[in-house]
Design an enzyme around this catalytic site. Sequence first.
Site, PDB file in Angstrom:
ATOM      1  N   CYS A   2       0.886  -1.175   0.000  1.00  0.00           N
ATOM      2  CA  CYS A   2       0.000   0.000   0.000  1.00  0.00           C
ATOM      3  C   CYS A   2       0.918   1.217   0.000  1.00  0.00           C
ATOM      4  O   CYS A   2       2.089   1.124   0.302  1.00  0.00           O
ATOM      5  CB  CYS A   2      -0.871   0.040   1.258  1.00  0.00           C
ATOM      6  SG  CYS A   2      -1.957  -1.348   1.395  1.00  0.00           S
ATOM      7  N   ARG A  27       2.208   0.923  -5.927  1.00  0.00           N
ATOM      8  CA  ARG A  27       2.267   0.049  -4.730  1.00  0.00           C
ATOM      9  C   ARG A  27       0.930  -0.599  -4.426  1.00  0.00           C
ATOM     10  O   ARG A  27       0.849  -1.568  -3.694  1.00  0.00           O
ATOM     11  CB  ARG A  27       2.709   0.854  -3.503  1.00  0.00           C
ATOM     12  CG  ARG A  27       4.086   1.462  -3.584  1.00  0.00           C
ATOM     13  CD  ARG A  27       4.370   2.296  -2.367  1.00  0.00           C
ATOM     14  NE  ARG A  27       4.438   1.474  -1.186  1.00  0.00           N
ATOM     15  CZ  ARG A  27       5.559   0.933  -0.731  1.00  0.00           C
ATOM     16  NH1 ARG A  27       6.691   1.138  -1.373  1.00  0.00           N
ATOM     17  NH2 ARG A  27       5.572   0.188   0.347  1.00  0.00           N
ATOM     18  N   TRP A  74      -3.725  -1.898  -1.477  1.00  0.00           N
ATOM     19  CA  TRP A  74      -3.717  -3.222  -2.095  1.00  0.00           C
ATOM     20  C   TRP A  74      -4.335  -4.109  -1.024  1.00  0.00           C
ATOM     21  O   TRP A  74      -3.729  -4.337   0.026  1.00  0.00           O
ATOM     22  CB  TRP A  74      -2.298  -3.649  -2.432  1.00  0.00           C
ATOM     23  CG  TRP A  74      -2.223  -4.963  -3.139  1.00  0.00           C
ATOM     24  CD1 TRP A  74      -2.400  -5.201  -4.467  1.00  0.00           C
ATOM     25  CD2 TRP A  74      -1.987  -6.241  -2.549  1.00  0.00           C
ATOM     26  NE1 TRP A  74      -2.260  -6.537  -4.744  1.00  0.00           N
ATOM     27  CE2 TRP A  74      -2.020  -7.209  -3.581  1.00  0.00           C
ATOM     28  CE3 TRP A  74      -1.749  -6.683  -1.254  1.00  0.00           C
ATOM     29  CZ2 TRP A  74      -1.816  -8.561  -3.364  1.00  0.00           C
ATOM     30  CZ3 TRP A  74      -1.538  -8.036  -1.023  1.00  0.00           C
ATOM     31  CH2 TRP A  74      -1.586  -8.954  -2.080  1.00  0.00           C
ATOM     32  N   ASN A  98       0.061   0.532   6.199  1.00  0.00           N
ATOM     33  CA  ASN A  98       0.559  -0.457   5.237  1.00  0.00           C
ATOM     34  C   ASN A  98       1.115  -1.603   6.062  1.00  0.00           C
ATOM     35  O   ASN A  98       1.950  -1.389   6.942  1.00  0.00           O
ATOM     36  CB  ASN A  98       1.654   0.154   4.359  1.00  0.00           C
ATOM     37  CG  ASN A  98       2.259  -0.906   3.438  1.00  0.00           C
ATOM     38  OD1 ASN A  98       1.589  -1.871   3.075  1.00  0.00           O
ATOM     39  ND2 ASN A  98       3.524  -0.745   3.098  1.00  0.00           N
ATOM     40  N   GLY A  99       0.633  -2.824   5.813  1.00  0.00           N
ATOM     41  CA  GLY A  99       1.119  -3.982   6.578  1.00  0.00           C
ATOM     42  C   GLY A  99      -0.048  -4.871   6.958  1.00  0.00           C
ATOM     43  O   GLY A  99      -1.165  -4.686   6.496  1.00  0.00           O
ATOM     44  N   GLU A 478      10.232 -17.364 -16.307  1.00  0.00           N
ATOM     45  CA  GLU A 478       9.969 -15.926 -16.353  1.00  0.00           C
ATOM     46  C   GLU A 478       8.953 -15.602 -17.444  1.00  0.00           C
ATOM     47  O   GLU A 478       8.064 -14.768 -17.254  1.00  0.00           O
ATOM     48  CB  GLU A 478      11.273 -15.166 -16.575  1.00  0.00           C
ATOM     49  CG  GLU A 478      11.141 -13.665 -16.743  1.00  0.00           C
ATOM     50  CD  GLU A 478      10.554 -12.960 -15.520  1.00  0.00           C
ATOM     51  OE1 GLU A 478      10.437 -13.596 -14.457  1.00  0.00           O
ATOM     52  OE2 GLU A 478      10.172 -11.786 -15.644  1.00  0.00           O
ATOM     53  N   LYS A 482       5.492 -13.677 -16.719  1.00  0.00           N
ATOM     54  CA  LYS A 482       5.138 -12.445 -17.444  1.00  0.00           C
ATOM     55  C   LYS A 482       3.765 -12.577 -18.096  1.00  0.00           C
ATOM     56  O   LYS A 482       2.926 -11.680 -18.026  1.00  0.00           O
ATOM     57  CB  LYS A 482       6.203 -12.150 -18.511  1.00  0.00           C
ATOM     58  CG  LYS A 482       7.462 -11.525 -17.955  1.00  0.00           C
ATOM     59  CD  LYS A 482       7.260 -10.048 -17.736  1.00  0.00           C
ATOM     60  CE  LYS A 482       8.026  -9.440 -16.600  1.00  0.00           C
ATOM     61  NZ  LYS A 482       8.126 -10.121 -15.341  1.00  0.00           N
ATOM     62  N   GLU A 485       1.000 -12.613 -15.345  1.00  0.00           N
ATOM     63  CA  GLU A 485       0.749 -11.381 -14.584  1.00  0.00           C
ATOM     64  C   GLU A 485       0.251 -10.250 -15.489  1.00  0.00           C
ATOM     65  O   GLU A 485      -0.397  -9.321 -15.017  1.00  0.00           O
ATOM     66  CB  GLU A 485       1.990 -10.950 -13.813  1.00  0.00           C
ATOM     67  CG  GLU A 485       3.178 -10.547 -14.635  1.00  0.00           C
ATOM     68  CD  GLU A 485       4.346 -10.126 -13.754  1.00  0.00           C
ATOM     69  OE1 GLU A 485       4.132  -9.622 -12.651  1.00  0.00           O
ATOM     70  OE2 GLU A 485       5.488 -10.322 -14.176  1.00  0.00           O
ATOM     71  N   HIS A 501       7.361 -36.407 -17.619  1.00  0.00           N
ATOM     72  CA  HIS A 501       7.027 -36.872 -16.256  1.00  0.00           C
ATOM     73  C   HIS A 501       5.707 -36.295 -15.766  1.00  0.00           C
ATOM     74  O   HIS A 501       5.520 -36.075 -14.580  1.00  0.00           O
ATOM     75  CB  HIS A 501       8.173 -36.482 -15.308  1.00  0.00           C
ATOM     76  CG  HIS A 501       9.488 -37.058 -15.704  1.00  0.00           C
ATOM     77  ND1 HIS A 501       9.761 -38.404 -15.674  1.00  0.00           N
ATOM     78  CD2 HIS A 501      10.591 -36.476 -16.216  1.00  0.00           C
ATOM     79  CE1 HIS A 501      10.983 -38.626 -16.113  1.00  0.00           C
ATOM     80  NE2 HIS A 501      11.524 -37.477 -16.455  1.00  0.00           N
ATOM     81  N   LYS A 600       3.634  -3.339  -7.103  1.00  0.00           N
ATOM     82  CA  LYS A 600       5.038  -3.322  -7.530  1.00  0.00           C
ATOM     83  C   LYS A 600       5.970  -3.789  -6.423  1.00  0.00           C
ATOM     84  O   LYS A 600       6.964  -4.435  -6.687  1.00  0.00           O
ATOM     85  CB  LYS A 600       5.428  -1.899  -7.948  1.00  0.00           C
ATOM     86  CG  LYS A 600       6.843  -1.783  -8.497  1.00  0.00           C
ATOM     87  CD  LYS A 600       7.019  -2.585  -9.769  1.00  0.00           C
ATOM     88  CE  LYS A 600       8.416  -2.515 -10.301  1.00  0.00           C
ATOM     89  NZ  LYS A 600       8.622  -3.456 -11.426  1.00  0.00           N
TER      90      LYS A 600
END
Length: 605
Positions: A2, A27, A74, A98-99, A478, A482, A485, A501, A600
């Site tokens: 946040c 954020r 967030w 924030n937390g 990655e 990408k 997200e 497998h 972020k």
Amino acid sequence: MCGIIGIASNKPVSINIINSLKKLEYRGYDSAGLATLHQNTIIEKKCSGRVEELEKILFNSPSNGNLGIGHVRWATHGIPNETNAHPHSSDIVSVVHNGIIENSDELKKKLELKGSKFKSQTDTEVITLMITDLLKNNDPLESVIKTLKQLKGSFALGIIFKNFENYIIGARRGSPLAVGYANNENFLGSDSYALKSMTNKISYLDDGDICLLTKDKIDFYDANKKRINKKIHLLSDDENISSKGDYKNFMSKEIFEQPITAQNCIKEYIDNLKQDINIYNFPIEPNKINKIILIGCGTAYHSCLVAKYWIEELTTIEVEVDIASEFRYRKLKFNKNNLYIFISQSGETADTAAALDICKKNNVKTCSIVNAVESTIARNSDWVLPIHAGPEIGVASTKAFLGQMLVLYILSLKLGHTRKDIDDKSYQHNLKNLKLIPNAIKESLKIESNIQLMAKEFLDAKGSMFLGRGLSFPIALEGALKLKELSYLHAEGYPAGEMKHGPLALIEEGLPVIVIAPEDKYFEKTLSNMQEVIARGGKILFITNQKKVLVNENIRFSIKVPLLDNMLSPILLTIPIQLLAYHVALLKGCDIDKPRNLAKSVTVE
Ligand code: AGP
């Protein structure tokens, strides 16, 4: 996770709070709000959605007051709506947080038994009502200190008080918090990025610190109300405020500035006169390092996986890689000759910071590879290697990932040469190739039009698979991350050799499978795995650096990046997977810079 801002000024603050919240939206951005103090009244305005919604509310009904706090959220506790948006206010206190307060349920029950009435589903409102209750018999600072002692979990707080018009109280445990100094006004913020457009004089709170901020001064206290001093840092002037320039979003800007950011990073570490890497101040004498443990989250973790291959190839040092949220709860065996390296773009990721704390408490040497050199992780490490990528605003990491890999490669090379695990000839050969990277990235970016065509293959896909071996395996991971997200499409990254497998069961007619196969010792093996996929109807999108083009009627698309030394292939193979995710997201109309549900910097665990 946040974003927090607080301003105490000699002039109205609401516009500056809004502008700062816009810079903090990376954020968290599912709701926003602010509270100002005017004529002994707390004026609270908040909304679900983006800061621009809050701006519209203020336009129609301005908030007066020379002191205030603001927040972008967030969601952790309670759905993203106006009621759960911060600030959370009683008639005498307003709080932004924030937390995560881990014992909020227990505290809420106690407060309700004392008659407190809750409006929201958030943990933050517990803080508001606890302080409100304690103010009956304590001053604001005492009330806050007594409240904090009852909280379990993490917080960065901004608090204002109806009957105390001239100050804001800030407090920090586990979530970052900074203050900024200016003339006739002072600021409180989640990080320096929110404050740098208003001041370049910053102090950082450490865990347990409390600040009392007025427009004229900022006093700091420890948890026992003992006055403490905090160093004032001058932000470097190259920390310029990002703008999109001619790009339609930050992510495309950050993808296309990679030749420059790579150049800047290499310039910082390569001494062209001496033809050497100018890394010397190792926290452990290089020949004494017997193990390196690389730790990170998400994309940063993927850079650790790439580096494992490089360190194994260029040195005789044993290497382990771990996800920070796993590392922090393991039964760890520490050794003074282990070097613990933390990779973090933001330098504020809670799990990574917590893993670092554990290492510090066990007196082992730590290094951080970060983009934000004033961040918590950087300030708590024995040794910092910046990636010099410049502020990365797009939530999906691109240039920072490339910078992390570059610095890890440079460090591996330096270690190998210093320990004589590689000879001068090999060292100079690798240094020469390193300098070719910026231009090779520029060349790689020219594939964008092919990628735009390739992206159409995903529009109706219900999922996809990214395959690679060796150094290409982390790039497969990655690529999948990408795509997930940015386009919200399911995607799996897998070692190509693992398909038989189990994951082969996922392959069906038309499923896009991205095969990452550079010209290396795994190439033929990867081709065999590709055949297994083709035999079951998979649609192959082939990414390589091969000089000779592979002709196969089952390959739907073939993308080629320049061939440098194969050790450097992950750096160039990253470009097509970044562009692919970007263009699929663009086609699907997703928010490129602020994908849903993400933030972020994940500053809560
Ligand atoms: C990157 O694309 C992701 N958004 C995310 O996985 C990120 O890499 C992770 O949260 C770690 O962030 P950090 O590098 O700031 O520590």
